[in-house]
Scaffold this motif. Sequence first.
Motif, PDB file in Angstrom:
ATOM      1  N   LYS A  64      58.627  41.466  47.911  1.00  0.00           N
ATOM      2  CA  LYS A  64      57.980  40.870  49.086  1.00  0.00           C
ATOM      3  C   LYS A  64      58.981  40.702  50.226  1.00  0.00           C
ATOM      4  O   LYS A  64      60.094  40.241  50.028  1.00  0.00           O
ATOM      5  CB  LYS A  64      57.377  39.513  48.711  1.00  0.00           C
ATOM      6  CG  LYS A  64      56.063  39.603  47.978  1.00  0.00           C
ATOM      7  CD  LYS A  64      55.499  38.212  47.678  1.00  0.00           C
ATOM      8  CE  LYS A  64      54.180  38.330  46.942  1.00  0.00           C
ATOM      9  NZ  LYS A  64      53.635  37.001  46.565  1.00  0.00           N
ATOM     10  N   GLY A  65      58.551  41.093  51.405  1.00  0.00           N
ATOM     11  CA  GLY A  65      59.423  41.001  52.568  1.00  0.00           C
ATOM     12  C   GLY A  65      60.335  42.197  52.757  1.00  0.00           C
ATOM     13  O   GLY A  65      60.974  42.331  53.809  1.00  0.00           O
ATOM     14  N   ARG A  66      60.405  43.049  51.736  1.00  0.00           N
ATOM     15  CA  ARG A  66      61.274  44.244  51.833  1.00  0.00           C
ATOM     16  C   ARG A  66      60.477  45.545  51.808  1.00  0.00           C
ATOM     17  O   ARG A  66      60.873  46.522  52.443  1.00  0.00           O
ATOM     18  CB  ARG A  66      62.280  44.254  50.682  1.00  0.00           C
ATOM     19  CG  ARG A  66      63.208  43.048  50.643  1.00  0.00           C
ATOM     20  CD  ARG A  66      64.313  43.233  49.610  1.00  0.00           C
ATOM     21  NE  ARG A  66      63.792  43.355  48.236  1.00  0.00           N
ATOM     22  CZ  ARG A  66      64.030  44.401  47.442  1.00  0.00           C
ATOM     23  NH1 ARG A  66      64.757  45.421  47.881  1.00  0.00           N
ATOM     24  NH2 ARG A  66      63.552  44.425  46.212  1.00  0.00           N
ATOM     25  N   ALA A 123      53.449  47.434  44.326  1.00  0.00           N
ATOM     26  CA  ALA A 123      52.595  47.137  45.472  1.00  0.00           C
ATOM     27  C   ALA A 123      51.273  47.848  45.285  1.00  0.00           C
ATOM     28  O   ALA A 123      51.209  48.885  44.617  1.00  0.00           O
ATOM     29  CB  ALA A 123      53.250  47.585  46.773  1.00  0.00           C
ATOM     30  N   LEU A 124      50.236  47.291  45.872  1.00  0.00           N
ATOM     31  CA  LEU A 124      48.951  47.968  45.845  1.00  0.00           C
ATOM     32  C   LEU A 124      48.240  47.767  47.168  1.00  0.00           C
ATOM     33  O   LEU A 124      48.519  46.813  47.915  1.00  0.00           O
ATOM     34  CB  LEU A 124      48.095  47.487  44.677  1.00  0.00           C
ATOM     35  CG  LEU A 124      47.583  46.042  44.654  1.00  0.00           C
ATOM     36  CD1 LEU A 124      46.318  45.881  45.490  1.00  0.00           C
ATOM     37  CD2 LEU A 124      47.266  45.614  43.231  1.00  0.00           C
ATOM     38  N   ILE A 125      47.311  48.678  47.439  1.00  0.00           N
ATOM     39  CA  ILE A 125      46.504  48.581  48.636  1.00  0.00           C
ATOM     40  C   ILE A 125      45.085  48.966  48.256  1.00  0.00           C
ATOM     41  O   ILE A 125      44.853  49.941  47.538  1.00  0.00           O
ATOM     42  CB  ILE A 125      47.065  49.462  49.774  1.00  0.00           C
ATOM     43  CG1 ILE A 125      46.288  49.218  51.070  1.00  0.00           C
ATOM     44  CG2 ILE A 125      47.093  50.936  49.401  1.00  0.00           C
ATOM     45  CD1 ILE A 125      46.989  49.774  52.297  1.00  0.00           C
ATOM     46  N   THR A 126      44.141  48.180  48.737  1.00  0.00           N
ATOM     47  CA  THR A 126      42.747  48.447  48.417  1.00  0.00           C
ATOM     48  C   THR A 126      42.108  49.313  49.502  1.00  0.00           C
ATOM     49  O   THR A 126      42.691  49.556  50.556  1.00  0.00           O
ATOM     50  CB  THR A 126      41.957  47.138  48.292  1.00  0.00           C
ATOM     51  OG1 THR A 126      41.827  46.547  49.600  1.00  0.00           O
ATOM     52  CG2 THR A 126      42.662  46.157  47.356  1.00  0.00           C
ATOM     53  N   SER A 127      40.885  49.748  49.222  1.00  0.00           N
ATOM     54  CA  SER A 127      40.163  50.556  50.198  1.00  0.00           C
ATOM     55  C   SER A 127      39.877  49.756  51.474  1.00  0.00           C
ATOM     56  O   SER A 127      39.702  50.350  52.546  1.00  0.00           O
ATOM     57  CB  SER A 127      38.857  51.075  49.594  1.00  0.00           C
ATOM     58  OG  SER A 127      38.078  49.993  49.107  1.00  0.00           O
ATOM     59  N   LEU A 145      54.986  54.057  50.780  1.00  0.00           N
ATOM     60  CA  LEU A 145      55.704  52.836  50.409  1.00  0.00           C
ATOM     61  C   LEU A 145      57.018  52.836  51.189  1.00  0.00           C
ATOM     62  O   LEU A 145      57.918  53.627  50.886  1.00  0.00           O
ATOM     63  CB  LEU A 145      55.975  52.767  48.906  1.00  0.00           C
ATOM     64  CG  LEU A 145      56.640  51.469  48.433  1.00  0.00           C
ATOM     65  CD1 LEU A 145      55.667  50.292  48.602  1.00  0.00           C
ATOM     66  CD2 LEU A 145      57.087  51.582  46.972  1.00  0.00           C
ATOM     67  N   GLN A 146      57.084  51.988  52.185  1.00  0.00           N
ATOM     68  CA  GLN A 146      58.314  51.827  52.959  1.00  0.00           C
ATOM     69  C   GLN A 146      59.186  50.804  52.244  1.00  0.00           C
ATOM     70  O   GLN A 146      58.748  49.670  52.007  1.00  0.00           O
ATOM     71  CB  GLN A 146      58.005  51.350  54.379  1.00  0.00           C
ATOM     72  CG  GLN A 146      59.240  51.102  55.237  1.00  0.00           C
ATOM     73  CD  GLN A 146      59.993  52.377  55.562  1.00  0.00           C
ATOM     74  OE1 GLN A 146      59.411  53.402  55.890  1.00  0.00           O
ATOM     75  NE2 GLN A 146      61.321  52.315  55.455  1.00  0.00           N
ATOM     76  N   MET A 147      60.388  51.194  51.901  1.00  0.00           N
ATOM     77  CA  MET A 147      61.292  50.330  51.150  1.00  0.00           C
ATOM     78  C   MET A 147      62.531  50.071  51.992  1.00  0.00           C
ATOM     79  O   MET A 147      63.257  51.006  52.327  1.00  0.00           O
ATOM     80  CB  MET A 147      61.672  50.978  49.816  1.00  0.00           C
ATOM     81  CG  MET A 147      60.475  51.406  48.981  1.00  0.00           C
ATOM     82  SD  MET A 147      60.934  51.965  47.330  1.00  0.00           S
ATOM     83  CE  MET A 147      61.893  53.422  47.747  1.00  0.00           C
ATOM     84  N   GLY A 196      71.088  48.294  50.623  1.00  0.00           N
ATOM     85  CA  GLY A 196      70.833  47.894  52.000  1.00  0.00           C
ATOM     86  C   GLY A 196      70.109  48.944  52.812  1.00  0.00           C
ATOM     87  O   GLY A 196      69.640  48.647  53.921  1.00  0.00           O
ATOM     88  N   GLY A 197      70.016  50.135  52.270  1.00  0.00           N
ATOM     89  CA  GLY A 197      69.362  51.222  52.978  1.00  0.00           C
ATOM     90  C   GLY A 197      67.850  51.224  52.805  1.00  0.00           C
ATOM     91  O   GLY A 197      67.272  50.304  52.213  1.00  0.00           O
TER      92      GLY A 197
END
Length: 112
Positions: free
Chosen positions: A64-66, A49-53, A80-82, A15-16
């Motif tokens: 997803k959503g978390r 997760a991935l992020i493009t330029s 990466l925020q978890m 939950g953290g």
Amino acid sequence: QVQLVESGGGLVQAGGSLRLSCAASGSIVSIRRVGWYRQGPGKQRELVALITSAGRTDYADSVKGRFAISRDNAKNTVYLQMNSLKLEDTAVYYCSADGATWGQGTQVTVSS
């Protein structure tokens, strides 16, 4: 070729939240894709997760959503925020630049 260093892992209760950082030794502007992967005990490495330029993001269904991935080009860092962490999120988390360069990983352990 940039080098990547992950940080921010640790022990957290279910939950953290945790925020992982992937710091590059050089500019990340030209990196087309930065991905966060994880490998749990006895499991294969999987894309989280991935992020493009261009800032496009994509996530594994299980997070997803978390989880939220973001990049700060000025700091040459991808985050990466978890949130709402679950026991099954326990793994070593790695970041990768275009699937070619990898960091050493950071351990995330979620306890009950």
